[in-house]
Design an enzyme around this catalytic site. Structure first.
Site, mmCIF file in Angstrom:
data_model
loop_
_atom_site.group_PDB
_atom_site.id
_atom_site.type_symbol
_atom_site.label_atom_id
_atom_site.label_comp_id
_atom_site.label_asym_id
_atom_site.label_seq_id
_atom_site.Cartn_x
_atom_site.Cartn_y
_atom_site.Cartn_z
ATOM 1 C CE LYS A 211 -4.049 0.408 2.037
ATOM 2 N NZ LYS A 211 -5.157 0.555 3.003
ATOM 3 C CD GLU A 217 8.038 -7.170 7.128
ATOM 4 O OE1 GLU A 217 7.746 -7.513 8.289
ATOM 5 O OE2 GLU A 217 7.617 -6.108 6.608
ATOM 6 N N GLY A 273 -5.874 -3.884 3.804
ATOM 7 C CA GLY A 273 -5.063 -4.918 3.160
ATOM 8 C C GLY A 273 -5.706 -6.285 3.157
ATOM 9 N NE ARG A 274 -8.071 -6.851 9.118
ATOM 10 C CZ ARG A 274 -7.548 -5.685 9.451
ATOM 11 N NH1 ARG A 274 -6.380 -5.316 8.940
ATOM 12 N NH2 ARG A 274 -8.163 -4.881 10.313
ATOM 13 C CD GLU A 359 -3.523 -7.303 10.179
ATOM 14 O OE1 GLU A 359 -2.356 -7.730 10.306
ATOM 15 O OE2 GLU A 359 -3.954 -6.841 9.103
ATOM 16 C CG HIS A 390 -5.059 -39.600 9.577
ATOM 17 N ND1 HIS A 390 -5.120 -40.917 9.958
ATOM 18 C CD2 HIS A 390 -6.025 -39.448 8.621
ATOM 19 C CE1 HIS A 390 -6.056 -41.539 9.259
ATOM 20 N NE2 HIS A 390 -6.618 -40.667 8.436
ATOM 21 C CE LYS A 510 5.223 -2.689 9.828
ATOM 22 N NZ LYS A 510 3.990 -2.451 9.049
#
Length: 546
Positions: A211, A217, A273-274, A359, A390, A510
């Site tokens: 954005k 990162e 963002g999400r 979030e 399993h 951050k």
């Protein structure tokens, strides 16, 4: 955490809880032979059976009343009509505008305080994405050396990674298999190194999704990808043929070396963002499945948006799914929730929902800045069936913790090998029955089990599940499924009185990382002023990272 006193508005639900909590799901089904039909909703291509939950129609009525008192209807309208419901950041929340198929205007306030229709910009950006995707797919956009693009590498993190990664895997049967699509998110160099190891740079396109275009990162990976490309092709002008950006910051993308007109795709600060898959963040998906397939996904999202906005609360899938989450989190103290898709193509769906819900609703203060009166978001996790059976189903069935589960399945498989799909779905249906009904000690003994083993083979049951089924996993169905969970999360946030659309909690770490980074890289031993544990760990790292 200092909590406020319990909310008096919850008292009717507490009174109801005291009556229903001791009842077993066996009893609830015995008391109401029409329960399964009454507690099943079918719309938008999805069937949602919530009858195996520890709730009755009276529970739903009380929960709906609680949501009404919390102002849910008004909050929904405020979101759809572009009001600034993200109050801490002073922003509208308009991911629904990205898939608005009505042809009607969607108004929100611009930077000058004027109401403006966002749809012209939304539609223009979708068309720009579509034209670019067609050029990649039909070979009109070529790399620096004239080769066709065959590899797409999306560089992003969080909402700029998880949605696209999930959807590209979910809709792989609809993708152009001549194109490979990969996603790089971790700042660990291994992620980028492994993603590019076997790629031909002359046939590779990087999509850098951020954005602000300053995310540490993402930009670290983007710069390393650019260096990798230039080391192979040797010409800086190649960047314009092998990189595009998805960002709200044209200024930063220009600094990176990209042309805003041809190499940059925009989205807006009213897109979280999400919640951004239906924006330009979905560009890798559109390239993979084509603009028509992407449009079908938007159709599914829009159908669920209309259902959520118009359907009565007691027959509203996102409302009921959200309120059941409130019921278990606040009244049963169930702190975990599993999402279990019985389709391998949905293997990234639980991870996608982890960010979407945790979030959004992992908050401990209300919109007014006061401590919340109870628990908020549960821990979301899951794995595709039948692998999970399993792995962790032992705990689901016989553990001391009760974990509500969503089971997601499809009537048809994209890969109908022999009886594979029937066996897959038989397991889904059997698991929901076993979790709900269990097996009593008397039933175990009657089956001839030795007395000393009866306690070990007894299943308590009464473990709540919701089952969501559809005919087939296609773009429209996936869109409806995504929007179902988006709106479920919003419902819960309204009831809890929190801001589901900010993410302040990701910032502190951050910020501290930016402070620690130069201390790790300093030539001379830095003057460390952290807590003693952190100081010692920094010194250890410096010593062993010579």
């Amino acid at each position: 955490m200092t909590e406020r006193p319990p909310d008096p508005a919850d008292q009717p639900l507490w009174d109801h809880h005291s009556k229903i909590a001791p009842l077993h799901l066996r009893e609830l089904f015995a008391q109401d032979p029409g329960r399964a039909e009454a507690m099943t909703i079918e719309d938008c291509g999805l069937l949602m059976d919530y009858s195996k939950n520890r709730a009755t129609l009276d529970t739903i009525r009380l929960l709906v009343a609680r949501a009404r008192d919390a102002g849910l209807h008004k909050a929904v309208e405020r979101m759809f009509t572009g009001e600034k419901i993200n109050e801490t950041e002073g922003r509208a929340v308009l991911h629904t505008a990205l898939r608005n198929r009505s042809g009607k205007a969607v108004l929100t306030e611009d930077e000058h305080g004027q109401r403006k229709d966002v749809m012209p910009e939304v539609l223009a950006e979708l068309e720009k994405m579509a034209e670019f995707s067609r050029k990649i797919r039909d070979g009109r956009w070529r790399g620096h050396t004239g080769r066709r693009i065959r590899h797409i590498v999306n560089i992003g993190i969080g909402g700029s990674d998880l949605g696209g990664k999930m959807a590209c895997e979910a809709l792989r049967p609809f993708a152009d298999r001549r194109l490979s699509v990969q996603f790089v998110s971790n700042v660990d160099g291994t992620d980028l190194a492994e993603a590019t190891r076997d790629l031909d740079p002359a046939k590779t396109l990087f999509i850098v999704a951020s954005k602000t275009f300053t995310t540490q990162e993402t930009m670290t990976n983007a710069r390393s990808a650019r260096s990798w490309l230039l080391s192979k092709l040797g010409d800086r002008s190649a960047v314009g043929k092998h990189f595009v950006a998805v960002s709200t910051s044209a200024e930063e993308t220009v600094k990176f070396g990209l042309d805003p007109a041809t190499n940059t795709f925009a989205f807006w600060d009213w897109v979280g963002g999400r919640y951004s898959l239906s924006s330009a963040i979905g560009l890798p998906l559109m390239i993979a499945i084509g603009p028509e397939g992407f449009g079908q996904m938007l159709d599914g999202m829009y159908a669920m948006d209309c259902h959520f906005r118009r359907e009565s609360p007691d027959r509203n899938m996102p409302v009921i799914l959200g309120l059941l989450g409130v019921w278990y989190t606040n009244f049963f103290d169930f702190g975990s929730h599993a999402v279990l898709p019985y389709d391998q193509y949905l293997r990234h769906f639980p991870a996608y929902l982890q960010q979407a819900e945790m979030e959004s609703n992992g908050k401990s203060v209300t919109l007014g800045g006061q401590p919340v009166s109870g628990e908020t978001a549960p821990v979301i996790w899951g794995q595709p069936g039948t692998n999970g059976q399993h792995s962790f189903f032992q705990l689901l069935h016989q553990g001391t913790r009760i974990i509500p589960c969503d089971f997601i399945g499809f009537a048809q498989s994209h890969n109908p090998m022999c009886a594979h799909h029937d066996k897959l779905m038989a397991n889904l249906l059997a698991q929901t029955e076993a979790l709900a009904m269990g097996m009593t000690a008397e039933e175990v003994a009657a089956a001839g089990v030795p007395p000393e083993l009866v306690p070990h083979k007894t299943f308590q049951g009464n473990r709540p599940t919701t089952t969501i089924l559809a005919e087939v996993l296609d773009p429209k169905t996936l869109g409806a499924l995504i929007a179902l969970y988006e709106h479920k999360i919003f419902v819960q946030g309204v009831v809890w009185g929190i801001d589901s659309f900010d993410q302040m909690g990701v910032e502190l770490g951050k910020t501290l990382a930016k402070r620690i980074l130069p201390e790790l890289q300093a030539e001379e031993a830095p003057d460390l002023k952290h807590d003693e544990s952190t100081n010692r760990l920094i010194r250890w790292y410096r010593k062993h990272n010579a």
